[in-house]
Design a protein around this motif. Structure first.
Motif, mmCIF file in Angstrom:
data_model
loop_
_atom_site.group_PDB
_atom_site.id
_atom_site.type_symbol
_atom_site.label_atom_id
_atom_site.label_comp_id
_atom_site.label_asym_id
_atom_site.label_seq_id
_atom_site.Cartn_x
_atom_site.Cartn_y
_atom_site.Cartn_z
ATOM 1 N N SER A 37 -46.502 -3.290 -44.065
ATOM 2 C CA SER A 37 -47.393 -2.006 -44.047
ATOM 3 C C SER A 37 -48.777 -2.114 -44.085
ATOM 4 O O SER A 37 -49.672 -1.851 -43.554
ATOM 5 N N LYS A 38 -49.304 -3.345 -44.603
ATOM 6 C CA LYS A 38 -50.517 -3.678 -44.740
ATOM 7 C C LYS A 38 -51.056 -4.473 -43.324
ATOM 8 O O LYS A 38 -52.354 -3.900 -43.072
ATOM 9 N N ALA A 39 -50.393 -5.023 -42.846
ATOM 10 C CA ALA A 39 -50.762 -5.471 -41.451
ATOM 11 C C ALA A 39 -50.809 -4.541 -40.372
ATOM 12 O O ALA A 39 -51.717 -4.241 -39.678
ATOM 13 N N GLY A 40 -49.876 -3.305 -40.611
ATOM 14 C CA GLY A 40 -49.938 -2.103 -39.511
ATOM 15 C C GLY A 40 -51.351 -1.445 -39.902
ATOM 16 O O GLY A 40 -51.873 -0.946 -38.888
ATOM 17 N N LYS A 41 -51.799 -1.391 -41.135
ATOM 18 C CA LYS A 41 -53.145 -0.667 -41.430
ATOM 19 C C LYS A 41 -54.294 -1.497 -40.943
ATOM 20 O O LYS A 41 -55.271 -0.872 -40.512
ATOM 21 N N LEU A 42 -54.188 -2.704 -41.003
ATOM 22 C CA LEU A 42 -55.175 -3.463 -40.614
ATOM 23 C C LEU A 42 -55.543 -3.610 -38.952
ATOM 24 O O LEU A 42 -56.505 -3.551 -38.601
#
Length: 316
Positions: A123-128
């Motif tokens: 999920s963090k990679a998707g936001k970044l």
């Protein structure tokens, strides 16, 4: 007793009326549903990530353009038995807008598939990787690619035209091959991303140890991963079926299959959203129900989660 010529005339006009009515009915109802969905997206933004809202809005807008250029012009061309709408100068305008919006919607399938798979893995990679500015740049880039794709077809061959006598779209060989290559370009990376995400979820389900809360009790994650795996699996099946049916409709000259490559591409984002996302489906039913209740037609949509269950956010 009917003569043979009268029977042929009735049969020919029956199919003209049927195809023209289908174009008008499917176009009008599709425009209505897409406008409703676009209007409710901001109200359910708490349950759907903002990049997904932007991509879905772009897909729905492209679907609206596809429906607008066929739901009145095609029945009008059938009625007057002419291959153009209003003026011969505009003979290529509906087809140009149709191809442009179809290509735009096709390519966005890759983007939302990659975003969905990346968000499942991290999920963090998707936001970044997918902030709002990147989404805007991607949408502009996809539009430029779609415009170049459409102009390239116009430069190499005669763009598709609706044939009132055969009640279908007349496509040239170059356009058919171009769209088949485009569909292959879409389905291969989309399926690859989805399979990677599906493998990650299966591995996580089988081998990862369950997390424990601060109270020392195991979290009940039995339902959420299974639901995510099932939804992702259905996304893969739906995308494969969609691409297969689109290719078949481009290769066939049957009038009803000719309807497919027009309306299936226009309805596909709507159908997948309603089928696989409970929040969009619930919001749509809520809005349609309120249409028949004038006192609450403009009331905001409120989705109340069950207190006994954790809130399950959208898979988008």
């Amino acid at each position: 007793m009917l003569y043979f010529e009268d029977a042929l005339w009735i049969r020919e006009n029956f199919w003209k009326d049927a195809i023209g009515t289908l174009y008008f009915a499917l176009g009008f109802s599709g425009i209505a549903f897409h406008l409703i969905i676009i209007s409710i997206l901001p109200e359910i933004s708490n349950f759907i990530s903002h990049p997904a809202v932007l991509i879905l809005s772009s897909q729905f807008t492209a679907s609206l353009i596809q429906l607008f250029v066929v739901f009145v012009p095609v029945p009008a061309m059938i009625a007057v038995n002419q291959p153009y709408f209003v003026n011969p100068v505009m003979i290529n305008v509906p087809a140009f807008l149709l191809i442009l919006s179809q290509c735009f919607a096709f390519v966005l399938v890759i983007i939302i598939g990659f975003y969905r798979s990346l968000r499942i893995v991290s999920s963090k990679a998707g936001k970044l990787i997918f902030p709002d500015k990147v989404i805007y740049v991607i949408i502009i880039g996809v539009f430029c690619f779609s415009f170049f794709f459409t102009v390239n077809i116009c430069a190499h061959t005669t763009i598709r035209r609706f044939n009132p006598s055969e009640l279908n779209w007349k496509l040239q060989y170059f356009e058919v091959i171009s769209f088949i290559y485009l569909v292959a370009f879409i389905i291969v990376p989309t399926t690859l991303f989805s399979l990677i995400a599906l493998s990650f979820l299966i591995y996580k389900k089988l081998f990862q140890k369950p997390h424990t809360s601060e109270d020392g009790e195991d979290e009940d994650e039995t339902d959420a991963p299974r639901e995510t795996i099932c939804s992702l699996f259905f996304y893969i099946i739906f995308d494969l079926f969609f691409c297969f049916w689109i290719c078949m409709s481009f290769l066939s000259s049957v009038p009803f299959l000719s309807l497919s490559h027009v309306f299936l591409t226009a309805y596909w984002p709507l159908m997948t959203s309603l089928t696989l996302d409970v929040h969009i489906r619930a919001a749509l039913f809520y809005r349609i129900r309120n249409v028949f209740q004038p006192q609450s037609a403009n009331s905001p949509i409120v989705i109340r989660p069950n207190k006994k269950e954790t809130v399950k956010f959208s898979k988008f």
